[in-house]
Write a protein that holds these residues in place. Structure first.
Motif, PDB file in Angstrom:
ATOM      1  N   ALA A 123       4.451   6.794   0.694  1.00 59.97           N
ATOM      2  CA  ALA A 123       4.764   5.439   0.226  1.00 59.97           C
ATOM      3  C   ALA A 123       3.846   4.416   0.888  1.00 59.97           C
ATOM      4  CB  ALA A 123       6.222   5.106   0.525  1.00 59.97           C
ATOM      5  N   ALA A 124       3.648   4.550   2.196  1.00 58.10           N
ATOM      6  CA  ALA A 124       2.775   3.615   2.905  1.00 58.10           C
ATOM      7  C   ALA A 124       1.358   3.667   2.352  1.00 58.10           C
ATOM      8  CB  ALA A 124       2.776   3.945   4.393  1.00 58.10           C
ATOM      9  N   ASN A 125       0.873   4.867   2.089  1.00 55.27           N
ATOM     10  CA  ASN A 125      -0.449   5.033   1.520  1.00 55.27           C
ATOM     11  C   ASN A 125      -0.588   4.283   0.200  1.00 55.27           C
ATOM     12  OD1 ASN A 125      -3.010   6.647   0.712  1.00 55.27           O
ATOM     13  ND2 ASN A 125      -1.527   7.144  -0.895  1.00 55.27           N
ATOM     14  N   THR A 126       0.362   4.502  -0.689  1.00 58.37           N
ATOM     15  CA  THR A 126       0.283   3.895  -2.016  1.00 58.37           C
ATOM     16  C   THR A 126       0.424   2.383  -1.939  1.00 58.37           C
ATOM     17  OG1 THR A 126       1.145   5.921  -3.014  1.00 58.37           O
ATOM     18  CG2 THR A 126       1.310   3.909  -4.316  1.00 58.37           C
ATOM     19  N   LEU A 127       1.265   1.884  -1.059  1.00 60.79           N
ATOM     20  CA  LEU A 127       1.427   0.445  -0.897  1.00 60.79           C
ATOM     21  C   LEU A 127       0.119  -0.217  -0.478  1.00 60.79           C
ATOM     22  CD1 LEU A 127       4.881   0.489   0.895  1.00 60.79           C
ATOM     23  CD2 LEU A 127       4.431  -0.526  -1.355  1.00 60.79           C
ATOM     24  N   LEU A 128      -0.596   0.402   0.456  1.00 65.65           N
ATOM     25  CA  LEU A 128      -1.859  -0.178   0.907  1.00 65.65           C
ATOM     26  C   LEU A 128      -2.891  -0.198  -0.214  1.00 65.65           C
ATOM     27  CD1 LEU A 128      -2.196   1.374   4.467  1.00 65.65           C
ATOM     28  CD2 LEU A 128      -1.583  -0.968   3.873  1.00 65.65           C
ATOM     29  N   ALA A 129      -2.935   0.888  -0.994  1.00 67.17           N
ATOM     30  CA  ALA A 129      -3.888   0.932  -2.098  1.00 67.17           C
ATOM     31  C   ALA A 129      -3.553  -0.107  -3.164  1.00 67.17           C
ATOM     32  CB  ALA A 129      -3.900   2.327  -2.707  1.00 67.17           C
TER      33      ALA A 129
END
Length: 452
Positions: free
Chosen positions: A198-204
């Motif tokens: 989730a953190a990965n996708t939020l940053l992208a």
């Protein structure tokens, strides 16, 4: 027989090769680490030196392979092409890895689960999707959990309307800034989950919002605060991992990401080309896309004719469960464990890697490497080495919290190569023997509980 040619399955192959044991690796995909290749755009938070199995590295270097700069942070795709593909091409492994070989069932040859007499001396029968059947004296299942993600529903059941909204759902780690950009640019995306993916996708998505007008980002988590995702910050033993949580928090504080805390998904409905997600509290979020970053769960269906001793909560072996219980442990406090904790009542069958942890999100790749080292030593009859299990893991970070972890905290995580400046990414694993932390040593018969 090794099921799965991911990093842990191929590490098992390397250890088997070093010990001179005959083996075959069966991989459902068309190349090594098919799941990792699917999120090849992700940059790990741990450098190369933390993500190499030692037996695999010994075999590679003996063949003239030169390791990448061990301080660099690799992309998932670089691990596949720069490490795993060369590994499978070595003489010790060449011809011993079969692709497009999907395992659909494992049993004993001519013996079902009920029969006991002579069972342990009867070969395993491995059936492939093509109908072909193979036999082996032992099976190491490293097939992972990637094919079986958790559902959106906050109660562990599919949310009402979830199957009907499948066209609007993306699974974890879409390539937001690359191949999948058109699905998200100029649209409102809701990310569900509080873990690494989730953190990965939020940053992208936040970076995409700065590039493409009309792009909006919402984030729903079941808990009342995002402490787990924000992690250890500056206190993290791996600075790149700590920086990730800090950056997500800054984006929430600045309003780039709209956080909906205490949002346990109850239903999903589609209307007019958009999708509305309703929480049990009655709160609603309407978006164009949903990214379900809710973690993964094991599928033991292929072993239903074997005698397994599974923990009723986690789906790991019963002996392993108290050592990895996310209500008591983060990924940095899991005690050393090996063949003894991974043994089922079915002699010669072992589940390793992410699948061995069941629904616990506390798995790290270093743990899988040590698991297969221990299991292969036992298969070779070297019980002294099998029970000399050692791990050293970081105790702070995104995967650590004073609160209990949830299934949202998936083991697979990272940051797109272009998502941020400076330290970037999350890792699916850390080779523990290289971390500058105190070494924890214990026989695998150690009891459960936090290791401190």
């Amino acid at each position: 027989m090794v099921v799965g040619a991911g990093p842990v399955g191929l590490a098992a192959a390397a250890h088997l090769a070093e010990r001179g044991l005959d083996f075959l690796v069966l991989e459902a995909g068309d190349g090594p680490a098919a799941a990792m290749a699917g999120w090849g755009h992700v940059r790990l938070f741990s450098p190369w030196r933390f993500n190499l199995d030692q037996a695999a590295r010994r075999l590679l270097e003996a063949d003239g392979w030169t390791a990448p700069d061990l301080a660099d942070l690799p992309l998932g795709a670089q691990i596949v092409t720069g490490y795993l593909e060369p590994l499978t091409a070595l003489p010790a492994l060449a011809g011993r890895v079969r692709y497009g070989a999907k395992v659909v069932a494992i049993s004993r040859d001519g013996v079902d689960r009920i029969r006991t007499d002579g069972r342990e001396h009867t070969p395993f029968l491995i059936r492939l999707a093509t109908g072909e059947e193979l036999t082996a004296r032992a099976v190491v299942d490293a097939s992972g959990t990637w094919p079986t993600p958790n559902v959106l529903g906050g109660s562990g059941l599919p949310a009402h309307g979830e199957p009907q909204a499948a066209a609007y759902l993306d699974s974890a780690l879409p390539d937001v800034l690359g191949a999948d950009r058109d699905r998200f640019a100029g649209r409102h995306t809701l990310v569900v989950g509080a873990g690494h993916s989730a953190a990965n996708t939020l940053l992208a998505l936040a970076q995409l919002a700065a590039q493409a007008p009309g792009t909006a980002v919402s984030w729903a988590i079941r808990t009342g605060a995002a402490t787990r995702t924000y992690g250890g910050g500056d206190a993290d033993a791996l600075p790149a991992r700590g920086a990730l949580g800090s950056r997500v928090r800054a984006l929430v504080d600045s309003g780039v990401i709209t956080l909906h805390a205490g949002f346990s998904v109850r239903s999903v409905s589609v209307d007019g080309g958009r999708v509305t997600v309703t929480a049990r509290s009655g709160e609603r979020v309407t978006a164009d896309r949903i990214v379900a970053a809710t973690g993964f769960r094991p599928d033991h269906t292929i072993a239903s004719e074997l005698r397994l001793d599974l923990d009723p909560v986690l789906g790991s072996t019963r002996a392993l469960a108290p050592l990895i219980d996310p209500n008591r442990h983060s990924c940095g406090t899991v005690p050393p464990h090996g063949v003894d904790e991974l043994t089922h009542p079915e002699p010669g069958y072992f589940t390793v890697g992410a699948k061995s942890y069941g629904r616990a999100p506390t798995f790290l790749m270093a743990t899988g490497y040590e698991q297969v080292r221990s299991v292969v030593a036992a298969l070779a009859g070297d019980w002294a080495a099998a029970r000399d299990v050692r791990l050293e893991l970081p105790e702070t970070g995104v995967c650590s919290s004073s609160a209990a972890l949830s299934a949202d905290d998936a083991a697979c995580c990272g940051t797109p190569a272009s998502a941020a400046e400076g330290p970037r990414g999350l890792s699916t694993g850390i080779a523990g023997d290289l971390l500058t932390l105190p070494v924890v040593r214990a026989a695998t018969a150690a009891t459960g509980g936090c290791c401190g």
